[in-house]
Structures are given as structure tokens and as C-alpha cells.
Design a protein around this motif. Structure first.
Motif, PDB file in Angstrom:
ATOM      1  N   ILE A  85       0.858  -1.179   0.000  1.00 46.91           N
ATOM      2  CA  ILE A  85       0.000   0.000   0.000  1.00 46.91           C
ATOM      3  C   ILE A  85       0.892   1.226   0.000  1.00 46.91           C
ATOM      4  CG2 ILE A  85      -1.849   1.238   1.180  1.00 46.91           C
ATOM      5  CD1 ILE A  85      -2.546  -1.457   2.568  1.00 46.91           C
ATOM      6  N   SER A  86       0.689   2.087  -0.985  1.00 48.27           N
ATOM      7  CA  SER A  86       1.512   3.281  -1.125  1.00 48.27           C
ATOM      8  C   SER A  86       0.646   4.540  -1.079  1.00 48.27           C
ATOM      9  CB  SER A  86       2.291   3.232  -2.442  1.00 48.27           C
ATOM     10  OG  SER A  86       3.061   4.393  -2.597  1.00 48.27           O
ATOM     11  N   PRO A  87       0.590   5.199   0.066  1.00 48.74           N
ATOM     12  CA  PRO A  87      -0.216   6.418   0.174  1.00 48.74           C
ATOM     13  C   PRO A  87       0.551   7.670  -0.266  1.00 48.74           C
ATOM     14  CG  PRO A  87       0.598   5.815   2.328  1.00 48.74           C
ATOM     15  CD  PRO A  87       1.094   4.761   1.361  1.00 48.74           C
ATOM     16  N   HIS A  88       1.354   7.530  -1.298  1.00 44.17           N
ATOM     17  CA  HIS A  88       2.177   8.642  -1.790  1.00 44.17           C
ATOM     18  C   HIS A  88       1.905   8.903  -3.253  1.00 44.17           C
ATOM     19  CE1 HIS A  88       4.791   9.536   1.570  1.00 44.17           C
ATOM     20  NE2 HIS A  88       4.702   8.262   1.867  1.00 44.17           N
ATOM     21  N   PHE A  89       2.339  10.048  -3.685  1.00 48.71           N
ATOM     22  CA  PHE A  89       2.179  10.431  -5.083  1.00 48.71           C
ATOM     23  C   PHE A  89       3.524  10.451  -5.812  1.00 48.71           C
ATOM     24  CE2 PHE A  89      -1.512  11.998  -2.909  1.00 48.71           C
ATOM     25  CZ  PHE A  89      -2.529  11.631  -3.766  1.00 48.71           C
ATOM     26  N   TYR A  98       6.384  -1.422  -6.814  1.00 50.97           N
ATOM     27  CA  TYR A  98       6.496  -2.361  -7.935  1.00 50.97           C
ATOM     28  C   TYR A  98       7.653  -3.340  -7.732  1.00 50.97           C
ATOM     29  CZ  TYR A  98       7.167  -4.198 -12.613  1.00 50.97           C
ATOM     30  OH  TYR A  98       7.326  -5.043 -13.675  1.00 50.97           O
ATOM     31  N   PHE A  99       8.822  -2.812  -7.413  1.00 53.14           N
ATOM     32  CA  PHE A  99      10.006  -3.659  -7.283  1.00 53.14           C
ATOM     33  C   PHE A  99      10.020  -4.478  -5.992  1.00 53.14           C
ATOM     34  CE2 PHE A  99      11.944  -0.610 -10.391  1.00 53.14           C
ATOM     35  CZ  PHE A  99      12.089  -1.542 -11.411  1.00 53.14           C
ATOM     36  N   SER A 100       9.082  -4.197  -5.077  1.00 55.05           N
ATOM     37  CA  SER A 100       9.005  -4.996  -3.848  1.00 55.05           C
ATOM     38  C   SER A 100       8.606  -6.433  -4.154  1.00 55.05           C
ATOM     39  CB  SER A 100       7.998  -4.388  -2.872  1.00 55.05           C
ATOM     40  OG  SER A 100       6.664  -4.612  -3.319  1.00 55.05           O
ATOM     41  N   GLY A 101       8.006  -6.630  -5.324  1.00 48.82           N
ATOM     42  CA  GLY A 101       7.567  -7.968  -5.704  1.00 48.82           C
ATOM     43  C   GLY A 101       6.148  -8.285  -5.274  1.00 48.82           C
ATOM     44  N   SER A 102       5.473  -7.343  -4.644  1.00 50.92           N
ATOM     45  CA  SER A 102       4.095  -7.572  -4.204  1.00 50.92           C
ATOM     46  C   SER A 102       3.198  -7.869  -5.394  1.00 50.92           C
ATOM     47  CB  SER A 102       3.550  -6.330  -3.484  1.00 50.92           C
ATOM     48  OG  SER A 102       4.245  -6.108  -2.307  1.00 50.92           O
ATOM     49  N   LEU A 116       2.071   1.352 -12.426  1.00 51.87           N
ATOM     50  CA  LEU A 116       2.713   0.232 -11.740  1.00 51.87           C
ATOM     51  C   LEU A 116       1.839  -0.356 -10.626  1.00 51.87           C
ATOM     52  CD1 LEU A 116       6.343   1.671 -11.463  1.00 51.87           C
ATOM     53  CD2 LEU A 116       5.486  -0.014 -13.105  1.00 51.87           C
ATOM     54  N   HIS A 117       0.758   0.344 -10.266  1.00 50.97           N
ATOM     55  CA  HIS A 117      -0.166  -0.168  -9.241  1.00 50.97           C
ATOM     56  C   HIS A 117      -1.158  -1.128  -9.891  1.00 50.97           C
ATOM     57  CE1 HIS A 117       1.506   2.742  -6.568  1.00 50.97           C
ATOM     58  NE2 HIS A 117       0.943   3.786  -7.148  1.00 50.97           N
ATOM     59  N   SER A 136      -9.169   5.723   2.328  1.00 47.63           N
ATOM     60  CA  SER A 136      -9.766   5.427   1.022  1.00 47.63           C
ATOM     61  C   SER A 136      -8.985   4.345   0.271  1.00 47.63           C
ATOM     62  CB  SER A 136      -9.851   6.694   0.160  1.00 47.63           C
ATOM     63  OG  SER A 136      -8.576   7.090  -0.307  1.00 47.63           O
ATOM     64  N   LEU A 137      -7.750   4.087   0.696  1.00 46.77           N
ATOM     65  CA  LEU A 137      -6.953   3.048   0.052  1.00 46.77           C
ATOM     66  C   LEU A 137      -7.446   1.641   0.400  1.00 46.77           C
ATOM     67  CD1 LEU A 137      -3.468   4.692   0.573  1.00 46.77           C
ATOM     68  CD2 LEU A 137      -4.598   4.326  -1.638  1.00 46.77           C
ATOM     69  N   ILE A 138      -8.159   1.517   1.516  1.00 48.53           N
ATOM     70  CA  ILE A 138      -8.634   0.180   1.920  1.00 48.53           C
ATOM     71  C   ILE A 138     -10.137   0.113   2.199  1.00 48.53           C
ATOM     72  CG2 ILE A 138      -6.392  -0.594   2.792  1.00 48.53           C
ATOM     73  CD1 ILE A 138      -7.478  -0.032   5.649  1.00 48.53           C
TER      74      ILE A 138
END
Length: 159
Positions: A85-89, A98-102, A116-117, A136-138
Motif C-alpha cells: 500500500i503506497s499512500p504517496h504520489f 512495484y520492485f518490492s515484488g508484491s 505500476l499499481h 480510502s486506500l482500503i
């Protein structure tokens, strides 16, 4: 389940995000929550029971060494995250996700490199509180969550 949250904002934003960590933990009951924070802010969350592991990220090293970034990513991938979860812009946060492999990567549709999301959330309207934006992300209707669940939480060791 292993969840990675990227919160490399300043200290005040990090504190505002503490209720979000609890909410993620409540939604994903048995999950391990890993959190990336700006190096130097990790101590404020050291005793938060909703976080399994805090991963400091040194933004200044990234500016001076791309090798640091690749080593950081390499270590993240070893954790085998299922959700990020990335709450950033920022472009950098999207790249880290993306590169975390999730397999699943949730972020805002207007973030840098949002393609990339795997799940893109519309940016909440201006004037919404930062905590509602995070929720709002979840959640589909974060405004319906009681205010008492949105308050920041700090945990301190007893001496």
C-alpha cells in the motif's frame, strides 16, 4: 500474509498515519505489517503493536547512490510481500511498490508511475482530511468510519 506500507513522509504525516496502520491490521487480521519510513523517524513507531517490522529508508543516500536503492529493493524482495500500500504520489514510492515484488499494489491513480499499481484509487477531493485519504486506500466509504478510529495513536515503553 505480509503487507508492506510505504510511508516516507515527514514526522507529522507519519503520526497521522498511525490509525491507518491499526485499520490495515484490523482488516487483515493475521497479516504481518511491514512499514517503510524515512530514516530517523522509525523510533516514534518502535512500540506500535500493529507493526511487525519498521524498515528505515534513507532518501539522501538514494540521491547519491543508485546502488543503495537497488540493494534496498533487493532486500525488500526477499520478504515476499503479497500486498503493498503506497499512500504517496511520488514516482519513487510507486517504483518501490512495484520492485518490492508484491502481487497486489494499491496506490492513488494520480501518483507518479501509477501504471505500476494493480489497484488505483481516485484521489479524494480537496478538503478531505489526510486520514480519510489514507482510509480510502482500503475502504470504499472512509467518511463513514467513526472519528474515534481515525485518531493518531502513539505507544511508549514503560520505564
Amino acid at each position: 500474509m505480509k503487507i508492506l506500507i510505504i510511508q516516507t513522509a515527514f514526522l507529522g504525516d507519519l503520526i497521522l498515519t498511525t490509525s491507518f496502520f491499526r485499520e490495515v491490521k484490523e482488516k487483515y487480521k493475521d497479516a504481518e505489517i511491514y512499514l517503510i519510513v524515512n530514516k530517523g523517524t522509525e523510533d516514534i513507531l518502535a512500540d506500535n503493536p500493529n507493526i511487525t517490522k519498521i524498515i528505515p529508508f534513507d532518501k539522501s543516500k538514494v540521491k547519491n547512490s543508485i546502488l543503495y536503492f537497488f540493494k534496498f529493493i533487493q532486500n525488500l524482495r526477499k520478504e515476499k510481500f503479497e500486498l503493498c500500500i503506497s499512500p504517496h504520489f511520488s514516482h519513487r514510492s510507486s517504483l518501490i511498490a512495484y520492485f518490492s515484488g508484491s502481487k497486489e499494489r494499491i496506490g492513488y491513480e494520480k501518483s507518479g508511475f501509477s501504471f505500476l499499481h494493480t489497484k488505483k484509487i481516485p484521489r479524494p477531493l480537496r478538503g478531505k482530511h489526510e486520514v480519510d485519504k489514507l482510509f480510502s486506500l482500503i475502504h470504499d466509504f472512509p467518511e463513514k468510519i467513526p472519528l474515534s478510529k481515525k485518531r493518531p495513536e502513539l505507544f511508549f515503553r514503560e520505564s
